[in-house]
Scaffold this active site. Structure first.
Site, short mmCIF file in Angstrom:
data_model
loop_
_atom_site.label_atom_id
_atom_site.label_comp_id
_atom_site.label_asym_id
_atom_site.label_seq_id
_atom_site.Cartn_x
_atom_site.Cartn_y
_atom_site.Cartn_z
N THR A 249 -1.09 0.04 -4.96
CA THR A 249 -0.02 -0.93 -5.26
C THR A 249 -0.61 -2.33 -5.50
O THR A 249 -0.08 -3.11 -6.28
CB THR A 249 1.05 -1.00 -4.14
OG1 THR A 249 0.44 -1.39 -2.91
CG2 THR A 249 1.78 0.32 -3.99
N LYS A 250 -1.72 -2.64 -4.83
CA LYS A 250 -2.35 -3.96 -5.06
C LYS A 250 -3.01 -3.97 -6.43
O LYS A 250 -2.97 -4.98 -7.15
CB LYS A 250 -3.37 -4.25 -3.96
CG LYS A 250 -2.72 -4.66 -2.64
CD LYS A 250 -1.99 -5.99 -2.77
CE LYS A 250 -1.33 -6.44 -1.50
NZ LYS A 250 -0.60 -7.72 -1.64
N LEU B 8 -2.57 4.46 -1.06
CA LEU B 8 -1.44 3.99 -1.87
C LEU B 8 -1.34 2.46 -1.78
O LEU B 8 -0.98 1.79 -2.73
CB LEU B 8 -0.12 4.62 -1.40
CG LEU B 8 1.06 4.21 -2.27
CD1 LEU B 8 0.99 4.85 -3.65
CD2 LEU B 8 2.38 4.55 -1.61
N TYR B 9 -1.71 1.92 -0.61
CA TYR B 9 -1.73 0.46 -0.46
C TYR B 9 -2.61 -0.15 -1.55
O TYR B 9 -2.19 -1.07 -2.28
CB TYR B 9 -2.25 0.08 0.93
CG TYR B 9 -2.57 -1.38 1.07
CD1 TYR B 9 -1.56 -2.34 1.07
CD2 TYR B 9 -3.89 -1.83 1.19
CE1 TYR B 9 -1.85 -3.69 1.19
CE2 TYR B 9 -4.19 -3.18 1.30
CZ TYR B 9 -3.17 -4.10 1.30
OH TYR B 9 -3.46 -5.44 1.40
N ALA B 10 -3.84 0.38 -1.67
CA ALA B 10 -4.77 -0.14 -2.67
C ALA B 10 -4.19 0.03 -4.08
O ALA B 10 -4.31 -0.86 -4.92
CB ALA B 10 -6.10 0.58 -2.54
#
Ligand SMILES: O=C(O)[C@H]1O[C@H](OP(=O)(O)OP(=O)(O)OC[C@H]2O[C@@H](n3ccc(=O)[nH]c3=O)[C@H](O)[C@@H]2O)[C@H](O)[C@@H](O)[C@@H]1O
Length: 432
Positions: A247-248, A243-245
């Site tokens: 959002t980026k 999810l981090y990726a």
């Protein structure tokens, strides 16, 4: 009985004694004496009250700027803000650095300030990792003349006040919810910081007049399940593994929109596993060091086919040079006050080291520097958002930003370990 005994503690409720009313001359002389003593007493009382209510030292500047702030502290903060944001010369930039107390934010802020740019920091000092480390970074920045406003990028009113107080030429947006694996524990924090917060910042930036140029931190993680190496900016980035990726990646699309509609000049930098002194304790090299020294077992991931998991570890000083190169080559935004006046620059760059190192080698280097054998547990990479391999193609950054990484992993880790021991032995000395 002295006259003073007749003066009650609440003057408004004072009733004269009957004896004064029947003896007029005595009354008039007593009255004038009484007036004199009352005045004297009230003056003394007032003096002591004022003494008690006044602070013993000058008010400390509030880190928060809000409409409800006390006038004095607000103007004090405004003074600090303007002073911090003022470049040394007329050719210097005026930069708002979000996430200034973060790892990359601190290093970039210092580098900008040292070369003469005006820098104002913004940071919410959240507790994702030990905030005392962030406070220690803040102290270093304060010494260098960089003031950090304590607040969140989601606070539109606060951002507006900062933009009203200072005409920023650039925003170096480094505030983010970082970390790949933590996204499974707290997905909302990624949406809050990396998407909502970014949009908020762009909203305020696009309405500014003149608009600043934006440089912001994207991530190597946007390459996700991409298996083509080296990773080039032209490769697909539509298969995020965390999810981090995601959002980026969303940030990169949002940047496109604000560039397209409002003429904001925006440069995204895909950082590849940045490490070094003052780093983030949630990153493997950092907690491996801590755990090895404590004799705790560390978990080293390997790929499902028992191959190595590797990262293009990039040293902080190289990243700082890349950030400054991006800022110096950023063209001006073309819009103003929310209106686009022409096409604006939109860029994306890899900032890596072009030399991936297996995690097992990272551990061997640490063992060598620390002179301690690590207790290791090797296990297959769990499905937690991690990817097996990263390797940056940096041709574009070299050509356009003059980016040229110069520190290999062993040299960089030596510097990190030196800092680690001096910082943590220093903290222990202070607390004992
Ligand atoms: O390049 C990036 O864009 C990202 O780099 C790092 O993410 P990551 O590369 O996963 O860095 P670490 O969390 O320090 O992990 C480094 C390596 O160690 C491995 N690892 C991690 C933890 C562990 O217990 N064992 C282990 O072998 C990971 O799989 C990874 O290969 C940062 O944490 C992200 O915020 C950043 O955006």
């Amino acid at each position: 009985m002295s006259h003073l005994d007749n003066i009650p503690s609440t003057p408004g409720k004072y009733k004269p004694d009957k004896a004064f009313r029947f003896n007029s001359s005595a009354a008039s002389s007593s009255l004038s004496k009484l007036t004199l003593y009352s005045t004297l007493f009230l003056s003394v009382l007032l003096f002591f009250l004022l003494l008690l209510s006044s602070p013993s030292s000058p008010p400390s500047p509030r880190r928060h700027l809000s409409s409800g702030s006390h006038h004095t502290s607000l103007s004090l903060s405004h003074k600090l803000i303007r002073k911090s944001a003022r470049p040394r010369s007329t050719t210097g930039h005026t930069v708002l650095v979000t996430g200034a107390a973060g790892f990359v934010g601190t290093h970039v802020s210092l580098a900008l300030k040292r070369r003469g740019d005006g820098v104002l920091g913004l940071d919410n000092f959240n507790h994702y990792y030990d905030p005392t480390l962030k406070r220690a970074r803040q102290k270093i920045l304060e010494k260098a003349g960089v003031f950090i406003v304590e607040g969140d990028i989601n606070d539109k009113g606060l951002l507006q006040q900062l933009f009203d107080a200072v005409l920023f030429t650039h925003v170096m947006h480094l505030a983010a919810q970082a970390g790949v694996r933590y996204a499974m524990q707290n997905p909302g924090s990624y949406v809050h910081s990396n998407i909502a917060g970014f949009v908020n910042l762009l909203e305020v930036s696009k309405s500014a007049n003149p608009q600043p140029a934006i440089i912001w931190a994207s991530s190597s993680s946007v390459y996700g399940l991409n298996s083509k190496v080296l990773f080039s900016e032209k490769d697909r980035t539509d298969q995020p593994a965390s999810l981090y990726a995601a959002t980026k990646k969303a940030g990169e699309e949002i940047a496109h929109t604000y560039n397209h509609i409002y003429g904001l000049s925006i440069t995204g930098l895909r950082f590849f596993t940045v490490y070094g002194p003052w780093g983030r304790p949630d990153m493997a090299y950092f907690f491996f060091t801590k755990d090895i020294m404590k004799g705790k077992t560390i978990t080293v991931y390997e790929s499902p086919d028992k191959g190595s998991v590797a990262r293009d570890f990039t040293y902080i000083d190289d990243i700082v040079k890349g950030c400054l190169g991006a800022l110096d080559t950023a063209k001006k935004s073309t819009g103003s006050g929310g209106k686009k006046r022409g096409p604006a620059q939109l860029r994306i760059f890899n900032l890596g080291n072009t030399s991936p190192v297996p995690v097992s080698t990272l551990v061997s280097i640490l063992e060598k520097i620390l002179k301690v054998k690590a207790k290791k547990k090797v296990m297959p990479l769990p499905r937690n958002g991690d990817v097996e391999f990263t390797h940056a193609n940096i041709t574009l950054a070299m050509t356009e930003l003059g980016y040229k990484p110069a520190t290999d992993l062993e040299a960089g880790l030596k510097k990190f370990v030196r800092w680690y021991f001096s910082f943590y032995s220093g903290s222990k000395k202070k607390s004992s």
